[in-house]
Design a protein around this motif. Structure first.
Motif, mmCIF file in Angstrom:
data_model
loop_
_atom_site.group_PDB
_atom_site.id
_atom_site.type_symbol
_atom_site.label_atom_id
_atom_site.label_comp_id
_atom_site.label_asym_id
_atom_site.label_seq_id
_atom_site.Cartn_x
_atom_site.Cartn_y
_atom_site.Cartn_z
ATOM 1 N N GLN A 48 -4.120 27.207 69.665
ATOM 2 C CA GLN A 48 -3.323 26.648 68.585
ATOM 3 C C GLN A 48 -3.918 25.321 68.123
ATOM 4 N N SER A 65 -8.231 24.134 56.949
ATOM 5 C CA SER A 65 -8.963 25.202 57.625
ATOM 6 C C SER A 65 -9.749 24.624 58.784
ATOM 7 N N LYS A 121 0.704 19.876 61.013
ATOM 8 C CA LYS A 121 0.866 21.286 60.666
ATOM 9 C C LYS A 121 -0.207 22.115 61.361
ATOM 10 N N LEU A 122 0.082 23.397 61.585
ATOM 11 C CA LEU A 122 -0.889 24.296 62.186
ATOM 12 C C LEU A 122 -2.028 24.598 61.226
ATOM 13 N N PRO A 133 -5.005 27.432 60.419
ATOM 14 C CA PRO A 133 -5.412 28.807 60.746
ATOM 15 C C PRO A 133 -6.919 28.913 60.950
ATOM 16 N N HIS A 176 -1.666 35.792 66.226
ATOM 17 C CA HIS A 176 -1.108 34.813 65.286
ATOM 18 C C HIS A 176 0.025 34.045 65.955
ATOM 19 N N ASN A 205 6.363 24.852 59.924
ATOM 20 C CA ASN A 205 5.353 25.911 59.790
ATOM 21 C C ASN A 205 6.077 27.225 59.513
ATOM 22 N N ASP A 222 3.225 32.890 59.207
ATOM 23 C CA ASP A 222 2.383 33.232 60.351
ATOM 24 C C ASP A 222 1.037 32.530 60.223
ATOM 25 N N THR A 223 0.503 32.059 61.349
ATOM 26 C CA THR A 223 -0.784 31.374 61.346
ATOM 27 C C THR A 223 -1.771 32.177 62.173
#
Length: 305
Positions: A114, A125, A203-204, A206, A226, A235, A238-239
Protein backbone atom coordinates in the motif's frame (compact mmCIF):
# COMPACT_ATOMS: atom_id res chain seq x y z
CA UNK A 1 -7.77 -59.93 43.29
CA UNK A 2 -8.68 -56.48 44.56
CA UNK A 3 -5.18 -55.28 43.88
CA UNK A 4 -5.29 -56.83 40.42
CA UNK A 5 -8.60 -55.12 39.56
CA UNK A 6 -7.25 -51.77 40.68
CA UNK A 7 -4.20 -52.28 38.50
CA UNK A 8 -6.37 -53.29 35.52
CA UNK A 9 -8.64 -50.30 35.98
CA UNK A 10 -5.67 -48.01 36.11
CA UNK A 11 -4.24 -49.58 32.95
CA UNK A 12 -7.55 -49.23 31.07
CA UNK A 13 -7.89 -45.63 32.17
CA UNK A 14 -4.39 -44.91 30.94
CA UNK A 15 -5.07 -46.69 27.64
CA UNK A 16 -8.30 -44.78 27.04
CA UNK A 17 -6.63 -41.54 28.01
CA UNK A 18 -3.80 -42.17 25.53
CA UNK A 19 -6.27 -43.13 22.80
CA UNK A 20 -7.98 -39.78 23.13
CA UNK A 21 -4.91 -37.64 23.77
CA UNK A 22 -5.13 -34.54 21.61
CA UNK A 23 -2.53 -33.82 18.92
CA UNK A 24 -0.62 -30.75 20.01
CA UNK A 25 -0.47 -28.18 17.21
CA UNK A 26 1.79 -25.15 17.57
CA UNK A 27 1.23 -22.25 15.17
CA UNK A 28 4.06 -19.83 14.33
CA UNK A 29 2.63 -16.34 13.90
CA UNK A 30 4.37 -12.97 14.49
CA UNK A 31 4.37 -10.10 16.98
CA UNK A 32 1.34 -9.63 19.21
CA UNK A 33 0.38 -6.40 17.45
CA UNK A 34 0.38 -7.91 13.96
CA UNK A 35 -2.23 -9.57 11.77
CA UNK A 36 -0.32 -12.90 11.75
CA UNK A 37 -0.79 -13.20 15.50
CA UNK A 38 -4.43 -12.03 15.51
CA UNK A 39 -5.49 -14.54 12.86
CA UNK A 40 -3.22 -17.29 14.22
CA UNK A 41 -4.56 -16.97 17.75
CA UNK A 42 -8.13 -17.14 16.44
CA UNK A 43 -7.19 -20.16 14.36
CA UNK A 44 -5.70 -21.91 17.41
CA UNK A 45 -8.86 -21.31 19.43
CA UNK A 46 -11.03 -22.59 16.59
CA UNK A 47 -8.97 -25.74 15.99
CA UNK A 48 -9.12 -26.60 19.69
CA UNK A 49 -12.85 -25.93 19.91
CA UNK A 50 -13.95 -27.73 16.74
CA UNK A 51 -11.63 -30.76 16.74
CA UNK A 52 -11.58 -32.73 20.00
CA UNK A 53 -8.35 -34.42 18.93
CA UNK A 54 -6.39 -31.18 18.49
CA UNK A 55 -4.97 -28.87 21.14
CA UNK A 56 -3.58 -25.80 19.38
CA UNK A 57 -1.70 -22.74 20.54
CA UNK A 58 -0.34 -19.66 18.76
CA UNK A 59 3.32 -18.81 19.34
CA UNK A 60 4.69 -15.25 19.21
CA UNK A 61 7.61 -15.23 16.75
CA UNK A 62 9.66 -12.97 14.50
CA UNK A 63 7.23 -13.82 11.65
CA UNK A 64 7.97 -15.26 8.20
CA UNK A 65 11.69 -16.11 8.21
CA UNK A 66 11.71 -17.52 11.75
CA UNK A 67 8.50 -19.45 11.10
CA UNK A 68 9.88 -21.09 7.95
CA UNK A 69 13.06 -22.17 9.72
CA UNK A 70 11.36 -23.48 12.85
CA UNK A 71 8.58 -25.35 11.05
CA UNK A 72 11.19 -26.85 8.73
CA UNK A 73 13.11 -28.14 11.78
CA UNK A 74 9.95 -29.54 13.37
CA UNK A 75 9.90 -27.03 16.23
CA UNK A 76 6.37 -25.89 15.26
CA UNK A 77 3.58 -27.74 13.46
CA UNK A 78 2.36 -25.00 11.12
CA UNK A 79 3.19 -21.37 10.48
CA UNK A 80 2.32 -18.14 8.71
CA UNK A 81 4.60 -16.69 6.03
CA UNK A 82 4.52 -14.28 3.16
CA UNK A 83 4.46 -16.11 -0.15
CA UNK A 84 7.79 -14.62 -1.22
CA UNK A 85 9.62 -15.76 1.93
CA UNK A 86 8.10 -19.24 1.82
CA UNK A 87 9.09 -19.57 -1.84
CA UNK A 88 12.65 -18.51 -0.98
CA UNK A 89 12.77 -21.08 1.82
CA UNK A 90 11.43 -23.89 -0.35
CA UNK A 91 13.91 -23.00 -3.11
CA UNK A 92 16.88 -22.38 -0.82
CA UNK A 93 17.26 -18.76 -1.90
CA UNK A 94 18.39 -15.74 0.14
CA UNK A 95 17.94 -15.31 3.13
CA UNK A 96 18.06 -19.11 3.47
CA UNK A 97 21.33 -21.01 3.09
CA UNK A 98 19.64 -24.24 1.98
CA UNK A 99 16.26 -25.60 0.91
CA UNK A 100 13.78 -25.72 3.78
CA UNK A 101 11.64 -28.76 4.57
CA UNK A 102 8.28 -27.09 3.94
CA UNK A 103 5.02 -27.53 2.00
CA UNK A 104 1.95 -25.31 1.77
CA UNK A 105 -1.46 -25.80 3.37
CA UNK A 106 -3.39 -22.80 2.06
CA UNK A 107 -3.18 -19.32 0.64
CA UNK A 108 -4.95 -17.21 3.24
CA UNK A 109 -5.32 -13.47 2.66
CA UNK A 110 -3.35 -10.88 0.68
CA UNK A 111 -0.70 -8.74 2.31
CA UNK A 112 -0.97 -5.71 0.05
CA UNK A 113 1.76 -3.24 -0.87
CA UNK A 114 0.00 0.00 0.00
CA UNK A 115 1.32 3.40 -1.04
CA UNK A 116 0.13 6.71 0.40
CA UNK A 117 1.39 10.20 -0.43
CA UNK A 118 0.45 13.65 0.84
CA UNK A 119 -1.77 15.91 -1.25
CA UNK A 120 1.03 18.49 -1.18
CA UNK A 121 3.31 16.06 -3.04
CA UNK A 122 0.82 15.96 -5.95
CA UNK A 123 1.65 12.29 -6.52
CA UNK A 124 -0.96 10.60 -8.68
CA UNK A 125 1.02 7.55 -9.80
CA UNK A 126 4.04 5.47 -8.84
CA UNK A 127 6.15 7.35 -11.38
CA UNK A 128 5.49 10.57 -9.45
CA UNK A 129 7.31 9.16 -6.41
CA UNK A 130 10.79 9.31 -7.95
CA UNK A 131 11.76 12.69 -6.50
CA UNK A 132 9.79 12.42 -3.24
CA UNK A 133 10.98 11.49 0.23
CA UNK A 134 9.69 7.94 0.70
CA UNK A 135 9.81 5.30 3.41
CA UNK A 136 9.63 1.72 2.13
CA UNK A 137 9.50 -0.07 5.49
CA UNK A 138 12.17 -1.46 7.83
CA UNK A 139 15.50 -2.51 6.25
CA UNK A 140 15.49 -6.08 4.99
CA UNK A 141 11.73 -6.43 5.41
CA UNK A 142 9.41 -7.96 2.81
CA UNK A 143 7.94 -4.48 2.49
CA UNK A 144 11.24 -2.85 1.55
CA UNK A 145 12.14 -5.62 -0.90
CA UNK A 146 8.80 -5.50 -2.73
CA UNK A 147 8.64 -1.68 -2.59
CA UNK A 148 12.06 -1.35 -4.21
CA UNK A 149 11.11 -3.87 -6.91
CA UNK A 150 7.89 -2.00 -7.59
CA UNK A 151 9.62 1.40 -7.73
CA UNK A 152 12.17 0.00 -10.20
CA UNK A 153 9.37 -1.48 -12.32
CA UNK A 154 7.90 2.04 -12.59
CA UNK A 155 11.30 3.70 -13.18
CA UNK A 156 10.79 5.55 -9.88
CA UNK A 157 13.62 4.07 -7.80
CA UNK A 158 15.78 6.84 -6.32
CA UNK A 159 18.00 5.53 -3.48
CA UNK A 160 18.92 9.07 -2.44
CA UNK A 161 15.29 9.72 -1.47
CA UNK A 162 14.45 6.40 0.21
CA UNK A 163 14.27 5.90 3.97
CA UNK A 164 13.83 2.63 5.86
CA UNK A 165 11.43 3.39 8.70
CA UNK A 166 8.92 1.32 10.63
CA UNK A 167 5.32 1.92 9.61
CA UNK A 168 4.63 3.98 12.74
CA UNK A 169 7.79 6.04 12.29
CA UNK A 170 6.88 6.76 8.68
CA UNK A 171 3.39 7.94 9.65
CA UNK A 172 4.86 10.28 12.26
CA UNK A 173 7.45 11.58 9.78
CA UNK A 174 4.69 12.50 7.31
CA UNK A 175 2.71 14.19 10.07
CA UNK A 176 5.81 16.19 11.01
CA UNK A 177 6.50 17.25 7.42
CA UNK A 178 9.69 15.19 7.09
CA UNK A 179 8.38 12.66 4.57
CA UNK A 180 6.19 12.80 1.47
CA UNK A 181 5.05 9.19 1.11
CA UNK A 182 4.96 5.84 2.89
CA UNK A 183 4.92 2.33 1.47
CA UNK A 184 3.83 -0.59 3.66
CA UNK A 185 3.12 -4.29 3.11
CA UNK A 186 0.23 -5.37 5.31
CA UNK A 187 -3.27 -6.71 5.46
CA UNK A 188 -6.07 -4.18 5.14
CA UNK A 189 -6.96 -2.14 6.94
CA UNK A 190 -3.50 -1.37 8.33
CA UNK A 191 -3.48 0.64 11.55
CA UNK A 192 -0.61 2.86 10.32
CA UNK A 193 -2.63 3.95 7.28
CA UNK A 194 -5.84 4.33 9.26
CA UNK A 195 -4.00 6.87 11.38
CA UNK A 196 -2.26 8.45 8.39
CA UNK A 197 -5.42 9.00 6.35
CA UNK A 198 -7.45 10.30 9.29
CA UNK A 199 -4.83 12.73 10.62
CA UNK A 200 -3.32 14.02 7.33
CA UNK A 201 -4.44 14.72 3.78
CA UNK A 202 -2.65 11.65 2.44
CA UNK A 203 -4.21 9.55 -0.32
CA UNK A 204 -3.46 6.11 -1.76
CA UNK A 205 -1.38 5.90 -4.93
CA UNK A 206 -2.22 3.14 -7.46
CA UNK A 207 0.32 1.06 -9.35
CA UNK A 208 0.32 0.79 -13.15
CA UNK A 209 -1.33 -2.53 -14.04
CA UNK A 210 1.00 -3.29 -16.97
CA UNK A 211 4.09 -2.67 -14.86
CA UNK A 212 2.63 -4.78 -12.07
CA UNK A 213 2.02 -7.70 -14.46
CA UNK A 214 5.64 -7.50 -15.66
CA UNK A 215 6.81 -7.70 -12.06
CA UNK A 216 4.66 -10.78 -11.44
CA UNK A 217 6.08 -12.42 -14.57
CA UNK A 218 9.52 -12.09 -12.96
CA UNK A 219 8.37 -12.95 -9.42
CA UNK A 220 5.40 -15.33 -9.80
CA UNK A 221 4.63 -15.51 -6.07
CA UNK A 222 3.24 -11.95 -6.15
CA UNK A 223 -0.36 -11.28 -7.21
CA UNK A 224 -2.43 -8.44 -8.63
CA UNK A 225 -4.97 -7.15 -6.15
CA UNK A 226 -6.55 -3.93 -4.91
CA UNK A 227 -7.27 -1.94 -1.79
CA UNK A 228 -11.07 -1.78 -1.58
CA UNK A 229 -12.83 1.58 -1.71
CA UNK A 230 -13.65 3.27 1.59
CA UNK A 231 -11.18 1.15 3.59
CA UNK A 232 -9.29 4.37 4.36
CA UNK A 233 -10.63 7.87 4.92
CA UNK A 234 -10.88 9.91 1.74
CA UNK A 235 -10.18 7.01 -0.62
CA UNK A 236 -13.50 6.33 -2.31
CA UNK A 237 -12.45 4.08 -5.21
CA UNK A 238 -10.64 0.77 -5.47
CA UNK A 239 -6.87 1.25 -5.69
CA UNK A 240 -4.96 -1.24 -7.84
CA UNK A 241 -2.02 -2.77 -5.99
CA UNK A 242 0.37 -5.71 -5.80
CA UNK A 243 0.06 -8.39 -3.15
CA UNK A 244 2.36 -10.85 -1.39
CA UNK A 245 -0.17 -13.43 -0.17
CA UNK A 246 0.03 -14.87 3.33
CA UNK A 247 0.47 -18.64 3.25
CA UNK A 248 -0.26 -21.22 5.94
CA UNK A 249 2.35 -23.98 5.69
CA UNK A 250 3.81 -27.02 7.42
CA UNK A 251 6.78 -29.36 7.15
CA UNK A 252 7.04 -32.09 4.54
CA UNK A 253 7.18 -34.61 7.39
CA UNK A 254 3.95 -33.49 9.06
CA UNK A 255 1.36 -36.24 9.59
CA UNK A 256 -1.03 -36.34 6.64
CA UNK A 257 -4.12 -37.01 8.74
CA UNK A 258 -3.37 -34.14 11.14
CA UNK A 259 -2.85 -31.68 8.28
CA UNK A 260 -6.03 -32.92 6.61
CA UNK A 261 -8.02 -32.29 9.80
CA UNK A 262 -6.46 -28.85 10.29
CA UNK A 263 -7.33 -27.89 6.72
CA UNK A 264 -10.84 -29.31 7.05
CA UNK A 265 -11.53 -27.53 10.34
CA UNK A 266 -10.35 -24.17 9.02
CA UNK A 267 -12.25 -24.24 5.76
CA UNK A 268 -15.41 -25.84 7.06
CA UNK A 269 -15.66 -23.01 9.62
CA UNK A 270 -14.57 -19.91 7.72
CA UNK A 271 -17.49 -17.89 9.08
CA UNK A 272 -16.14 -18.36 12.59
CA UNK A 273 -12.53 -17.59 11.64
CA UNK A 274 -13.59 -14.50 9.69
CA UNK A 275 -14.80 -12.85 12.89
CA UNK A 276 -11.35 -12.64 14.51
CA UNK A 277 -9.95 -9.98 12.13
CA UNK A 278 -11.01 -8.32 8.83
CA UNK A 279 -8.09 -10.02 7.03
CA UNK A 280 -9.42 -13.46 8.05
CA UNK A 281 -12.70 -12.56 6.36
CA UNK A 282 -10.84 -12.51 3.03
CA UNK A 283 -9.89 -16.20 3.22
CA UNK A 284 -11.74 -18.33 0.65
CA UNK A 285 -11.77 -22.03 -0.18
CA UNK A 286 -11.50 -21.21 -3.88
CA UNK A 287 -8.20 -19.32 -3.58
CA UNK A 288 -6.69 -21.51 -0.85
CA UNK A 289 -4.96 -24.09 -3.12
CA UNK A 290 -3.23 -21.37 -5.19
CA UNK A 291 0.07 -21.41 -3.32
CA UNK A 292 3.59 -20.53 -4.56
CA UNK A 293 5.00 -23.91 -3.44
CA UNK A 294 3.47 -27.43 -3.58
CA UNK A 295 0.71 -28.42 -1.19
CA UNK A 296 1.10 -30.93 1.62
CA UNK A 297 -0.69 -34.24 0.83
CA UNK A 298 -3.09 -33.68 3.75
CA UNK A 299 -4.22 -30.35 2.31
CA UNK A 300 -4.42 -31.81 -1.20
CA UNK A 301 -6.71 -34.56 0.07
CA UNK A 302 -9.11 -32.02 1.56
CA UNK A 303 -9.27 -29.83 -1.57
CA UNK A 304 -9.73 -32.86 -3.85
CA UNK A 305 -12.78 -33.88 -1.82
Amino acid sequence: MKKGLITLAATLALTVGCAHAADRVSIGTGGTGGVFYAVGAGMADMLTAFDNDISANAEVTGASIENVRRVSMGQMTIGFSSGSTLYAGYSGEDPFEEKQNVLAIAALYPAILQVAATAASKAQSMADLKDLRISVGPPGSNSSVLAERMLKAHDAYNPDKIQYLSYGEATNAIKNGNLDASIILAGVPASAFIELTTTTDSKLVPINKENGEKLIAEYPYYTMTHVPAAIYNGNDVDTIAIGDPVILFTSKDADEDVIYRITQTIFDNLDTLGKVHPAAGLITKEKAPKTPIPLHPGATRYYSE
